[in-house]
Structures are given as structure tokens and as C-alpha cells.
Design a protein around this motif. Structure first.
Motif, short mmCIF file in Angstrom:
data_model
loop_
_atom_site.label_atom_id
_atom_site.label_comp_id
_atom_site.label_asym_id
_atom_site.label_seq_id
_atom_site.Cartn_x
_atom_site.Cartn_y
_atom_site.Cartn_z
N PHE A 153 -4.51 -1.10 -4.32
CA PHE A 153 -5.92 -1.33 -4.00
C PHE A 153 -6.66 -1.83 -5.23
O PHE A 153 -6.20 -1.68 -6.36
N ASP A 213 -3.80 -4.56 -0.85
CA ASP A 213 -3.77 -3.97 0.49
C ASP A 213 -5.18 -3.67 0.98
O ASP A 213 -5.46 -3.79 2.17
N HIS A 214 -6.05 -3.31 0.05
CA HIS A 214 -7.48 -3.22 0.37
C HIS A 214 -8.26 -3.35 -0.94
O HIS A 214 -7.85 -2.80 -1.97
N TYR A 264 -11.78 -2.42 -2.57
CA TYR A 264 -13.02 -1.65 -2.47
C TYR A 264 -14.02 -2.27 -3.45
O TYR A 264 -13.89 -2.11 -4.66
N SER A 304 -8.92 5.44 2.76
CA SER A 304 -7.47 5.33 2.60
C SER A 304 -6.71 6.46 3.27
O SER A 304 -5.53 6.32 3.60
#
Length: 205
Positions: free
Chosen positions: A104, A128-129, A131, A153
Motif C-alpha cells: 500500500f 494494491d491500494h 491511501y 484494509s
């Protein structure tokens, strides 16, 4: 056990040294004078919290006529402030993902600046992500932003390994029970990932 690795971006994956840009533009003495008179990092915090990029910079410039043109560079030439990429860190990001480790980003970044950065730096699209504080409405080191990562998450604090160049951001994560690494250079971060068994020495090169 580490279940996800979290990268800060500024000074971890991309060098973020506005002072260096302005040193080249107007010279160190003038730059020091401008930064003493104008809270440019405070302005940037507003952007990172979600305020409009251009409106914020241009409003700030309007408050300081002596520095109007220089302040506008923060918007007009932003990619020249946020450069270059830190190649070893990018390799580490990609090596982790190649081994199937969730990766992340947790970054203080504006909505407008993120829209500029993601086409320019391909690796920013590989998490994957991501923030991104501007979209979240809160910046590090507020405890709220770390809680939001945990909730989204679904991972426990102790499952997260986070690196950041700012010790206040690291301390806030550590206070929540995250595993942390204070980033002072890509080799130290590589050594940390090897020590956690996430990468081999060759993979972390």
C-alpha cells in the motif's frame, strides 16, 4: 507477521525537496528569506488535506505580492519540485509485489497533485491500494488516518510494516502498534525488508 507493506511516497519513492528547486530558481539567500516569510509547507498541508491545488497556491501567492510569481511555481511547475524518482525504492516496491506481498501507499498528497503525479510516475499506479490524504480529508501524523487504513484494509496494526521519512509520522504509526522503519535511505529500507523475510538479499538489490 507482516501481512502488508506500506510506503510513504515523498522522499521514499520520489524526492520532495521544494527548497532545492527554489535554491536553483532564486538562489539560497532569497529562498531562505521567502520560506521565512511564507509558510509554504503550511500551504501544502492544506492541499494535502483536500483543498483545491491551484486555488490554494494562487490565493497564497495573492497574500504575498513580493513573492507572487515564485509561489505560483509551486503549482505551475510542481513536477519540477517532486523529482526525481528514487529508483532503488521503486525496485523494492516491485520486488515485493512480484512475490505476492500486498503493498500500500500512505501519503500526504493533494487531490490535484496526485492527478499530476500518477501519469508521470507509473509505479504510483501499482499499489494494491493507495491511501491518499487529499481524498481522505486528513493528513499524517493524525491518528485518524492510520485508523482509516486499518479499517479499510481489515488488517491488525501489528500486521502492517510502514516506512516514512518523517519521524513524527513513524511515531504516530508505532503508537498504534504498527511495525515501522524510519526511512533515511533506500538501502536501510532494503535491509529491513530482508530482515523481515519479505525479500532475499538479491531481490532487495
Amino acid at each position: 507477521m507482516v501481512k502488508a507493506v506500506i510506503f510513504d511516497i515523498g522522499n521514499v519513492l520520489i524526492e520532495w525537496q521544494p527548497e532545492r528547486y527554489y535554491d536553483a530558481l532564486i538562489g539560497p539567500e532569497r529562498r531562505q528569506e521567502m520560506f521565512a516569510q511564507v509558510d509554504l509547507h503550511g500551504m501544502n498541508d492544506l492541499i494535502d488535506t483536500g483543498h483545491d491545488f491551484r486555488e490554494t497556491v494562487y490565493a497564497w501567492a495573492g497574500k504575498y505580492p513580493e513573492w507572487r510569481e515564485e509561489i505560483r511555481h509551486w503549482h505551475d511547475n510542481w513536477l519540477d519540485l517532486a523529482t526525481p524518482r528514487i529508483d532503488h525504492s521503486v525496485r523494492l516496491l516491485r520486488a515485493l509485489r512480484a512475490k505476492g506481498h500486498p503493498v500500500f501507499a500512505l501519503t500526504n498528497f493533494g487531490i490535484g497533485t496526485w492527478a499530476i503525479a500518477t501519469p508521470a510516475y507509473d509505479f504510483l499506479n501499482e499499489f494494491d491500494h493507495a491511501y491518499v490524504s487529499g481524498h481522505m480529508g486528513v493528513i499524517k501524523p493524525s491518528p485518524e488516518i492510520y485508523a482509516m487504513v486499518e479499517e479499510h484494509s481489515g488488517l491488525a496494526p501489528g500486521d502492517l510494516l510502514f516506512t516514512d521519512d518523517r519521524i513524527d509520522n513513524i511515531s504516530a504509526a508505532q503508537a498504534r502498534g504498527w511495525q515501522v522503519h524510519h526511512f533515511t535511505g533506500s538501502q536501510g529500507w532494503a535491509d529491513c525488508l530482508v530482515a523481515h523475510g519479505l525479500l532475499t538479499q538479491s531481490e532487495a538489490a
